[in-house]
Design a protein around this motif. Structure first.
Motif, PDB file in Angstrom:
ATOM      1  N   UNK A  71       0.830  -1.206   0.000  1.00  0.00           N
ATOM      2  CA  UNK A  71       0.000   0.000   0.000  1.00  0.00           C
ATOM      3  C   UNK A  71       0.868   1.262   0.000  1.00  0.00           C
ATOM      4  N   UNK A  72       1.926   1.244   0.817  1.00  0.00           N
ATOM      5  CA  UNK A  72       2.820   2.408   0.899  1.00  0.00           C
ATOM      6  C   UNK A  72       3.504   2.649  -0.448  1.00  0.00           C
ATOM      7  N   UNK A  73       3.938   1.570  -1.100  1.00  0.00           N
ATOM      8  CA  UNK A  73       4.561   1.718  -2.424  1.00  0.00           C
ATOM      9  C   UNK A  73       3.560   2.251  -3.448  1.00  0.00           C
ATOM     10  N   UNK A  74       2.314   1.779  -3.362  1.00  0.00           N
ATOM     11  CA  UNK A  74       1.277   2.270  -4.281  1.00  0.00           C
ATOM     12  C   UNK A  74       1.048   3.760  -4.076  1.00  0.00           C
ATOM     13  N   UNK A  75       0.978   4.173  -2.801  1.00  0.00           N
ATOM     14  CA  UNK A  75       0.798   5.600  -2.505  1.00  0.00           C
ATOM     15  C   UNK A  75       1.954   6.423  -3.076  1.00  0.00           C
ATOM     16  N   UNK A  76       3.188   5.949  -2.863  1.00  0.00           N
ATOM     17  CA  UNK A  76       4.358   6.663  -3.382  1.00  0.00           C
ATOM     18  C   UNK A  76       4.306   6.740  -4.906  1.00  0.00           C
ATOM     19  N   UNK A  77       3.901   5.627  -5.540  1.00  0.00           N
ATOM     20  CA  UNK A  77       3.799   5.606  -6.994  1.00  0.00           C
ATOM     21  C   UNK A  77       2.791   6.613  -7.518  1.00  0.00           C
ATOM     22  N   UNK A  78       1.632   6.686  -6.855  1.00  0.00           N
ATOM     23  CA  UNK A  78       0.609   7.636  -7.306  1.00  0.00           C
ATOM     24  C   UNK A  78       1.019   9.082  -7.063  1.00  0.00           C
ATOM     25  N   UNK A  79       1.755   9.358  -5.970  1.00  0.00           N
ATOM     26  CA  UNK A  79       2.232  10.721  -5.740  1.00  0.00           C
ATOM     27  C   UNK A  79       3.235  11.130  -6.820  1.00  0.00           C
ATOM     28  N   UNK A  80       4.075  10.171  -7.241  1.00  0.00           N
ATOM     29  CA  UNK A  80       5.040  10.466  -8.310  1.00  0.00           C
ATOM     30  C   UNK A  80       4.302  10.760  -9.617  1.00  0.00           C
ATOM     31  N   UNK A  81       3.315   9.910  -9.941  1.00  0.00           N
ATOM     32  CA  UNK A  81       2.523  10.124 -11.157  1.00  0.00           C
ATOM     33  C   UNK A  81       1.784  11.464 -11.080  1.00  0.00           C
ATOM     34  N   UNK A  82       1.266  11.777  -9.894  1.00  0.00           N
ATOM     35  CA  UNK A  82       0.541  13.045  -9.713  1.00  0.00           C
ATOM     36  C   UNK A  82       1.483  14.242  -9.926  1.00  0.00           C
ATOM     37  N   UNK A  83       2.696  14.139  -9.402  1.00  0.00           N
ATOM     38  CA  UNK A  83       3.656  15.228  -9.560  1.00  0.00           C
ATOM     39  C   UNK A  83       4.052  15.421 -11.023  1.00  0.00           C
ATOM     40  N   UNK A  84       4.110  14.319 -11.781  1.00  0.00           N
ATOM     41  CA  UNK A  84       4.515  14.389 -13.187  1.00  0.00           C
ATOM     42  C   UNK A  84       3.343  14.727 -14.117  1.00  0.00           C
ATOM     43  N   UNK A  85       2.122  14.688 -13.590  1.00  0.00           N
ATOM     44  CA  UNK A  85       0.930  14.926 -14.401  1.00  0.00           C
ATOM     45  C   UNK A  85       0.751  16.424 -14.652  1.00  0.00           C
ATOM     46  N   UNK A  86       1.058  16.842 -15.854  1.00  0.00           N
ATOM     47  CA  UNK A  86       0.959  18.275 -16.181  1.00  0.00           C
ATOM     48  C   UNK A  86      -0.488  18.727 -16.328  1.00  0.00           C
ATOM     49  N   UNK A  87      -1.428  17.775 -16.461  1.00  0.00           N
ATOM     50  CA  UNK A  87      -2.838  18.114 -16.636  1.00  0.00           C
ATOM     51  C   UNK A  87      -3.639  17.910 -15.344  1.00  0.00           C
ATOM     52  N   UNK A  88      -2.941  17.785 -14.212  1.00  0.00           N
ATOM     53  CA  UNK A  88      -3.654  17.538 -12.962  1.00  0.00           C
ATOM     54  C   UNK A  88      -4.552  18.731 -12.609  1.00  0.00           C
ATOM     55  N   UNK A  89      -5.692  18.397 -12.043  1.00  0.00           N
ATOM     56  CA  UNK A  89      -6.660  19.427 -11.657  1.00  0.00           C
ATOM     57  C   UNK A  89      -6.541  19.696 -10.160  1.00  0.00           C
ATOM     58  N   UNK A  90      -6.938  20.886  -9.708  1.00  0.00           N
ATOM     59  CA  UNK A  90      -6.885  21.181  -8.273  1.00  0.00           C
ATOM     60  C   UNK A  90      -7.803  20.242  -7.494  1.00  0.00           C
ATOM     61  N   UNK A  91      -7.390  19.901  -6.284  1.00  0.00           N
ATOM     62  CA  UNK A  91      -8.212  19.053  -5.420  1.00  0.00           C
ATOM     63  C   UNK A  91      -9.271  19.922  -4.738  1.00  0.00           C
TER      64      UNK A  91
END
Length: 293
Positions: A190-210
Motif C-alpha cells: 500500500x505504501x509503495x502504491x501511494x508513493x507511486x501515485x504521488x510520483x505520477x501526480x507530480x509528473x501529471x501536467x494536466x492535474x486538476x486542483x483538489x
C-alpha cells in the motif's frame, strides 16, 4: 476444514463485499480530487491505517516482497487510472466489468502454473466471461461486438489498462499463496502504491486542483477504510482460508460491483448490462469448476 481456516475464509468473503464497492467509491473520489490526486490520497490513508499490522521487511520472503510488490502496485496503477481515464460514469462501470475478468483469468493462470490441462469448461468459461464484457458494453437495444471495439478504440488507454490490470491481478492472486509463506506485506504494498501515485501526480501536467470540503474528507476516509479492509481481509483469506470457496464467491463480484457502482454514482444501467455482468460471473464459475476437475 479447521476452525481457523473457516474463520479466514469468512473474512475473505466479507472482503469481497467491501471490494464490490471499489469501482463506485474510487470513481466518485476521482471526480473531486482528480485521476492521480484521488488515489494518491486514498492509498496514503490506507497505508497509515495498516501501520499497526506491518511486518518487518526482513521477515518477508524476498520473492514475495519484490515480485508481489511489483504485481500489486502494477495492478493498482492500471485499475485506478483506467477508472480515471473513463469519459463518463457509465464508461467507468463498463471498464470495471473488464477488470472483473480477473477471476476467470486467475483460474487460467492457476491451471497453467499447476501444469493442468486446459479442458473445455475452462475455455468455455473464459469465452463466456468475455462475451459478458461485450454484452455489458452493448447499447440497450441489443448485443453489439462492434460497439465494444468502437468504445475501446475511442479510449484505448482506459480499456487497455483495465484488461492489463485483470491479467496482473490474476498473476498476483495465483502467486501470493506460494510466495508469501504465510507472511503479510500488505502495508508495504500500500505504501509503495501511494508513493507511486504521488510520483505520477507530480509528473501529471494536466492535474486538476483538489476540491476539498467536509463531504469529500468524509468520503475519502470511508473509501480508504473500505479499500483497506477489503485488501486486508482478502489477504487473510488467500493466505489462510479455502481458496476454492473464495474463488467461487468472487464470481459474484461483477454483479455486486455493478450494483454498488450504479447506486453510488447514480448511474442507472440497462437490462442488457446486467445480463452481461451475469455472464461474466457465470463464465468465471464455469472456469472454476473446470479447474477443479
Amino acid at each position: 476444514m479447521s476452525r481457523s481456516t473457516q474463520g479466514a475464509t469468512l473474512l475473505g468473503l466479507v472482503a469481497i463485499l467491501f471490494w464490490s464497492t471499489s469501482v463506485g467509491v474510487t470513481r466518485s473520489t476521482i471526480e473531486f480530487l482528480g485521476r492521480t490526486g484521488a488515489p494518491a490520497v486514498m492509498f496514503t490513508l490506507s497505508a497509515l491505517l495498516l501501520l499497526p499490522t506491518r511486518t518487518a521487511l526482513s521477515e518477508l520472503p524476498r520473492c514475495y516482497l519484490w515480485l508481489g510488490a511489483a504485481l500489486f502496485v502494477g495492478y493498482e496503477m492500471c485499475f485506478v487510472l483506467a477508472l480515471g481515464f473513463a469519459r463518463s460514469r457509465h464508461e467507468a462501470i463498463e471498464v470495471g466489468m473488464v477488470n472483473y475478468l480477473w477471476p476467470s483469468l486467475t483460474v487460467l493462470c492457476s491451471a497453467i502454473a499447476g501444469g493442468k490441462r486446459l479442458n473445455a469448461l475452462i475455455l468455455a468459461g473464459l469465452a463466456l466471461a468475455f462475451v459478458g464484457v461485450v454484452t455489458a458494453s452493448s447499447p440497450p437495444e441489443g448485443l453489439s461486438l462492434s460497439r465494444f471495439f468502437h468504445n475501446a478504440a475511442e479510449n484505448p488507454l482506459c480499456y487497455g489498462l483495465a484488461f492489463i490490470g485483470a491479467i496482473v491481478w490474476a498473476l498476483y492472486s495465483t502467486c501470493t499463496k506460494h510466495m508469501a509463506e504465510g507472511k503479510n506485506a500488505l502495508w508495504f504494498f500500500m505504501a509503495l502504491s501511494a508513493a507511486g501515485f504521488w510520483i505520477v501526480h507530480a509528473l501529471n501536467t494536466e492535474r486538476t486542483p483538489m476540491n476539498w470540503s467536509m463531504h469529500i474528507v468524509i468520503q475519502v476516509a470511508l473509501a480508504s477504510a473500505a479499500v483497506t479492509l477489503a485488501y486486508q481481509l482478502w489477504n487473510v483469506g488467500v493466505l489462510r482460508g479455502n481458496i476454492h470457496v473464495l474463488g467461487l464467491a468472487a464470481n459474484g463480484t461483477p454483479v455486486m460491483s455493478a450494483l454498488f457502482a450504479s447506486v453510488l454514482l447514480a448511474a442507472p444501467l440497462p437490462p442488457i448490462f446486467w445480463g452481461g455482468a451475469a455472464l461474466v460471473a457465470v463464465g468465471s464459475l464455469l472456469a472454476g469448476i473446470g479447474s477443479r476437475r
